[in-house]
Scaffold this motif. Structure first.
Motif, mmCIF file in Angstrom:
data_model
loop_
_atom_site.group_PDB
_atom_site.id
_atom_site.type_symbol
_atom_site.label_atom_id
_atom_site.label_comp_id
_atom_site.label_asym_id
_atom_site.label_seq_id
_atom_site.Cartn_x
_atom_site.Cartn_y
_atom_site.Cartn_z
ATOM 1 N N GLN A 169 0.694 -1.185 0.129
ATOM 2 C CA GLN A 169 0.121 0.017 0.027
ATOM 3 C C GLN A 169 0.985 1.365 0.008
ATOM 4 O O GLN A 169 1.800 1.574 0.933
ATOM 5 C CB GLN A 169 -0.797 0.115 1.303
ATOM 6 C CG GLN A 169 -1.889 -1.178 1.273
ATOM 7 C CD GLN A 169 -2.660 -1.042 2.470
ATOM 8 O OE1 GLN A 169 -2.127 -0.687 3.640
ATOM 9 N NE2 GLN A 169 -3.793 -1.896 2.504
ATOM 10 N N ILE A 172 0.693 5.468 0.047
ATOM 11 C CA ILE A 172 -0.079 6.371 0.327
ATOM 12 C C ILE A 172 0.714 7.863 0.184
ATOM 13 O O ILE A 172 2.055 8.040 0.668
ATOM 14 C CB ILE A 172 -0.662 6.366 1.753
ATOM 15 C CG1 ILE A 172 -1.383 5.177 2.109
ATOM 16 C CG2 ILE A 172 -1.407 7.761 2.164
ATOM 17 C CD1 ILE A 172 -0.586 4.080 2.696
ATOM 18 N N LEU A 213 -5.581 11.322 1.622
ATOM 19 C CA LEU A 213 -4.749 10.149 1.490
ATOM 20 C C LEU A 213 -5.112 9.457 0.338
ATOM 21 O O LEU A 213 -6.136 9.094 0.007
ATOM 22 C CB LEU A 213 -5.220 9.055 2.704
ATOM 23 C CG LEU A 213 -5.043 9.440 4.154
ATOM 24 C CD1 LEU A 213 -5.391 8.494 5.226
ATOM 25 C CD2 LEU A 213 -3.781 9.774 4.431
ATOM 26 N N VAL A 273 -4.204 6.689 -2.322
ATOM 27 C CA VAL A 273 -3.667 5.382 -2.039
ATOM 28 C C VAL A 273 -3.915 4.523 -3.231
ATOM 29 O O VAL A 273 -4.819 4.568 -4.214
ATOM 30 C CB VAL A 273 -4.905 4.639 -1.095
ATOM 31 C CG1 VAL A 273 -4.131 3.193 -0.458
ATOM 32 C CG2 VAL A 273 -4.985 5.420 0.317
#
Length: 423
Positions: free
Chosen positions: A155, A157, A177, A179
Motif C-alpha cells: 500500500q 500512500i 490520503l 492510496v
C-alpha cells in the motif's frame, strides 16, 4: 512566481523527487500490517509521534503537527528483516518464508506559509502480507497447491497536508490520503474449489486498487513543557482487486481499516522528553481481513462471497512509549517500547500461514546527529520479539480437523537511516 529558492519551490522539487518512491516495493508487518512507527525519529521512540512535531511526517502521524514542524524535508530508507515460518504439526516440517529482506523508503516535506498556516506532504507505505514459501520436493506446497506459496500486498500512500493554528499553540490539520494498493497471490490452487469464482483465486499476477481517504489531527501545546495530540482516519474505501475476486470477501474488496490515536509528550527537563501514544486499528471493520476463516468455510460460505472466509483478524490496540535525550548540541538519543494486541486468534492460524502478522512487542533505539543547524542524520533500529500462534488445521479432502495442527511464527529486525534538511 514560485522559484526553486523559495520554500514552496523547495517543496515542489522535494515532491517531484518523492514521486520516485512509488516505484519501490516494500513490505512491513508489525502492529498487524501497519508499521510500528513512521519516520525514523518516531521509530526510534517505539512509534510515539502524535504529540511531537520534530519532523515532516505529519501526514501520517498527526496532520496538525505540520503547523509546528517548520521548513524542512526528510528522506529515509530502512532495511526491514521479517522472519516468518509455518508448520502443520505432525504432517510437515517447519517451512520458512524465503523473503526476509526489504528496502523501504519514506519521505516528508513541510513549509510554513505564514505564522499560522503550514503545507506539507508525506509519502509512506503499509504492507506486510508478504510471504513466499518454497514447495516440498514433490512440488506440493504447505497449502496443497503447486509451486511456491505466498502473497504480496503493498500500500502506497501520498498525503498532502494542510495545518492551521486556530489559537496560539493549538492547531488543526487535514491530510487527504491518495492510496495505491498492489496485490499478488500464488500457490493457492487448492483453494480454487472453495471459491465462488475459481479462476480468480491464485496465480493471476499483480493487480492494483485505488482509493482516497483522509486523516484529521489536533495538536496543542499546554504550556512550555507539555504537548498533546490526536489523529483519526476513517476506513478508506478501495476499488476491488478484480483478478482476486474469488479470494477476498466481497468479490475482491480490500479496504484500509479505520485507525486513530491520542498522544502526550512531556519535557521533564530541558534535555529529556517522554512521549506516550495509544492507538487503535479497526481491522474488524474490513470483511476480507476480519471474517473468520475456518468458521466461514465450514458454514458453507465460499471464498469471494460477501460473508466468505477472511483472515479472521480482530481490532488491535497499541501503546507506544518513547524517551528522547538531548545529550549534546549535536547528539540526540532515543529509545522506545511498543506493545500491541495480536490480531490473529488460534482458530484462524491456518489461513494466516499466508500473513503471520503475530508480533506484539518491539524494542527500539535511535539517535540524531546534527553537524550544523540545518542538517540532521537520524538512524533507528528495532527488534520485534518472536511470537507464535497454534490452532486447528483441516484436511479439506477428508474434512478431518486437527485441533493443534497449525503453528505460525514470526520475529523481525530493522534498521533505518534518514537525512533531513531545514531551510
Amino acid at each position: 512566481m514560485i522559484t526553486t529558492h523559495t520554500p514552496l519551490g523547495r517543496l515542489r522539487r522535494a515532491v517531484a523527487a518523492a514521486a520516485l518512491l512509488a516505484a519501490a516495493p516494500w513490505a512491513q508487518a508489525t502492529n498487524g500490517y501497519f508499521p510500528h512507527g513512521f519516520g525514523l525519529k518516531a521509530k526510534g521512540m517505539g512509534g510515539a509521534a502524535i504529540a511531537l512535531a520534530h519532523d515532516a511526517f505529519g501526514g501520517v502521524n498527526n496532520p496538525a503537527a505540520a503547523a509546528f514542524a517548520g521548513n524542512r524535508w526528510d528522506v529515509g530508507a530502512e532495511l526491514f528483516r521479517p522472519y516468518r515460518d509455518a508448520q502443520f504439526v505432525g504432517a510437515t516440517p517447519v517451512v520458512e518464508s524465503g523473503r526476509t529482506a526489504f528496502a523501504i523508503p519514506e519521505f516528508g516535506a513541510n513549509v510554513k506559509l505564514s505564522e499560522k498556516l503550514a503545507l506539507g506532504v508525506t509519502v509512506y507505505g503499509n504492507g506486510g502480507m508478504n510471504t513466499s514459501y518454497a514447495p516440498f520436493p514433490n512440488g506440493v506446497n504447505l497449502m496443497g497447491g503447486q509451486g511456491k506459496l505466498g502473497v504480496d500486498l503493498m500500500q502506497l500512500i501520498v498525503a498532502p497536508t494542510l495545518a492551521y493554528q486556530v489559537a496560539d499553540g493549538h492547531a488543526l490539520g487535514i491530510s487527504p490520503l491518495l492510496v495505491l494498493q498492489r496485490f499478488e497471490a500464488y500457490g493457492l490452487q487448492g483453494f480454487s474449489t472453495m471459491s465462488q469464482s475459481p479462476g480468480d483465486v491464485t496465480n493471476r499476477g499483480k493487480d492494483t486498487s485505488t482509493g482516497i481517504g483522509v486523516r484529521l489531527g489536533y495538536f496543542g501545546k499546554l504550556g512550555d513543557r507539555v504537548s498533546v495530540g490526536a489523529a483519526y482516519s476513517p476506513k478508506t474505501d478501495m476499488s476491488r482487486f478484480d483478478k482476486y475476486k474469488g479470494l477476498f470477501a466481497g468479490g475482491g474488496d480490500f479496504d484500509i481499516p479505520e485507525n486513530y490515536g491520542v498522544g502526550v509528550a512531556v519535557q521533564l527537563t530541558p534535555a529529556l522528553t517522554v512521549a506516550l501514544d495509544a492507538t487503535r486499528i479497526k481491522y474488524g471493520g474490513v470483511p476480507s481481513i476480519a471474517n473468520g476463516s475456518l468458521s466461514q468455510l465450514m458454514a458453507g460460505q465460499p471464498l469471494g462471497a460477501a460473508a466468505g472466509p477472511g483472515f479472521g483478524w480482530r481490532d488491535v490496540g497499541v501503546v507506544k512509549v518513547g524517551v528522547q535525550w538531548q545529550a549534546s548540541p549535536q547528539w540526540t538519543l532515543r529509545a522506545g517500547y511498543n506493545k500491541g494486541d495480536n490480531p490473529i486468534r488460534p482458530q484462524d492460524a491456518m489461513f494466516n500461514v499466508l500473513a503471520p502478522g503475530v508480533i506484539r512487542e518491539h524494542l527500539t533505539f535511535g539517535a540524531t546527529y546534527a553537524p550544523d543547524k540545518d542538517t540532521e542524520w537520524t538512524f533507528a533500529l528495532w527488534h520485534g520479539r518472536r511470537e507464535t500462534v497454534v490452532g486447528p488445521s483441516v484436511d479439506f479432502m477428508s474434512g478431518a480437523m486437527n485441533p493443534a495442527g497449525t503453528r505460525i511464527g514470526m520475529h523481525q529486525n530493522g534498521f533505518g537511516l534518514q537525512y533531513s534538511r531545514k531551510f
